[in-house]
Enzyme design. Structure first.
Site, PDB file in Angstrom:
ATOM      1  N   HIS A  43      31.170 -13.313  36.111  1.00 55.96           N
ATOM      2  CA  HIS A  43      30.104 -12.399  35.667  1.00 55.96           C
ATOM      3  C   HIS A  43      29.333 -11.798  36.847  1.00 55.96           C
ATOM      4  O   HIS A  43      29.312 -10.591  37.049  1.00 55.96           O
ATOM      5  CB  HIS A  43      29.087 -13.158  34.802  1.00 55.96           C
ATOM      6  CG  HIS A  43      29.638 -13.879  33.628  1.00 55.96           C
ATOM      7  ND1 HIS A  43      30.038 -13.240  32.488  1.00 55.96           N
ATOM      8  CD2 HIS A  43      29.831 -15.209  33.391  1.00 55.96           C
ATOM      9  CE1 HIS A  43      30.453 -14.126  31.590  1.00 55.96           C
ATOM     10  NE2 HIS A  43      30.336 -15.328  32.125  1.00 55.96           N
TER      11      HIS A  43
HETATM   12  C1  BDR Z   1      25.424 -15.292  32.813  1.00 54.93           C
HETATM   13  O1  BDR Z   1      24.870 -16.531  32.418  1.00 54.93           O
HETATM   14  C2  BDR Z   1      25.081 -17.507  33.403  1.00 54.93           C
HETATM   15  O2  BDR Z   1      25.570 -18.648  32.809  1.00 54.93           O
HETATM   16  C3  BDR Z   1      25.991 -16.910  34.431  1.00 54.93           C
HETATM   17  O3  BDR Z   1      25.628 -17.350  35.725  1.00 54.93           O
HETATM   18  C4  BDR Z   1      25.797 -15.426  34.278  1.00 54.93           C
HETATM   19  O4  BDR Z   1      24.714 -14.964  35.069  1.00 54.93           O
HETATM   20  C5  BDR Z   1      26.592 -14.966  31.897  1.00 54.93           C
HETATM   21  O5  BDR Z   1      26.166 -14.876  30.577  1.00 54.93           O
END
Ligand code: BDR
Ligand code: CA
Length: 313
Positions: free
Chosen positions: A243
């Site tokens: 992500h």
């Molecule tokens: C986001 O949530 C976190 O768990 C990850 O680091 C990312 O920023 C994804 O939904």
């Protein structure tokens, strides 16, 4: 071209770690003025520690790391150990950091930096809940117009939610903060789940990280080994979605990404859909566009960039 000055606001998190490594490995394009930790994936004490572990892994111990807000603006903190493990950085066996936190609060660092630097020259890169950024905007409204751009990971439209049926984690944890940021008037580029779910670390891609043979490449492969088990089990996907690295990759190679300039508003009232990013993707309202909402990326180009940059560390 001058390197773009950024502040990384983060809750590491394996994918945050990779985003930070990518930025620190790319000094021609990115100058990291500082890293501000926020509570999110794990509590603040751990995110502030993990941010320093990552700087040391990159060999960049001169980057200031500040601790910020330890809870959302008006809610109880929700964490994600079920995804990231107890430490937030489960996977590799990395030593505790020796570099200290920089004295002062992350919110004050954000405010001071935006006041000191020329207006329109600092980009904010939030990779976690938006608590630090919203708090800075509330405390010092004069800084809002000085921000060059916000490039953040959060939200979803077609992919809807990963922490509730309708909300993505970063926005869900602090919807009031997100609401302040999305209404701020600053130009925003959003990396929602719609694009980050296309940045999947397949086995071949993770083997390429491991084959780099340097500490950073091997650690990223081990982080991914841990991080991917959740998505594989839950969604049957091929591997872990990276992500947060979409944010720093965008700063280096915006041509790898495509999206639409649309209006995005944050749900802060309904318990059922709390934290939903209501994106007017199809232009069915006359609300003013406030966000470039990214939907697709050249995944092979993204992983080639990441592998090439990790090799430098
Ligand atoms: C986001 O949530 C976190 O768990 C990850 O680091 C990312 O920023 C994804 O939904
Ligand atoms: Ca994150």
């Amino acid at each position: 071209m001058n390197a773009r000055k950024i502040i990384i606001d983060t809750d590491p998190g394996q994918d945050d770690a990779v985003a930070i490594l990518l930025a620190l490995a790319s000094p021609e394009e990115i100058e990291v003025l500082g890293i501000t930790a926020v509570a999110g994936n794990v509590p603040l004490s751990l995110t502030a520690k993990n941010a320093r572990i990552v700087c040391e892994l990159a060999g960049k111990t001169d980057v200031p790391v500040y601790a910020g807000c330890d809870a959302p603006l008006s809610r109880k903190l929700v964490t994600a150990e079920h995804v990231h493990g107890k430490t937030g950085l489960d996977g590799p066996d990395l030593p505790d950091p020796t570099m200290p936190l920089t004295h002062g609060h992350a919110v004050d660092f954000i405010i001071d930096t935006l006041r000191e630097q020329d207006a329109g020259t600092v980009t904010l890169c939030p990779l976690g809940p938006l608590t630090n950024i919203a708090t800075a905007f509330q405390k010092a409204p004069d800084i809002v117009s000085r921000v060059q751009e916000i490039v953040l990971m959060g939200g979803a439209y077609f992919e809807v939610g990963n922490i509730t049926p309708t909300a993505e984690f970063n926005i869900y944890v602090d919807p009031e903060a997100a609401d302040i940021v999305f209404k701020s008037g600053v130009d925003i580029v959003v990396m929602p789940l719609d694009v980050t779910h296309k940045a999947l670390v397949t086995k071949t891609r993770n083997d390429a990280f491991r084959a780099l043979g340097n500490q950073a490449g091997v650690a990223v492969a081990q982080m991914t080994d841990f991080f991917e088990r959740f998505d594989k089990e839950k969604y049957g996907s091929e591997g872990a979605p990276l992500h947060d690295p979409c944010v720093t990759a965008y700063l280096i190679r915006p041509d790898l990404f495509q999206g639409r300039h649309v209006n995005v508003e944050i749900e802060t009232a309904s318990e059922l859909t709390m934290g939903m990013t209501v994106a007017d993707w199809w232009g069915v309202t006359n609300r003013t566009p406030n966000t470039t909402f990214i939907g697709s990326l050249d995944a092979d180009g993204f992983f080639a960039l990441l592998t090439e940059r990790l090799a430098r560390l």
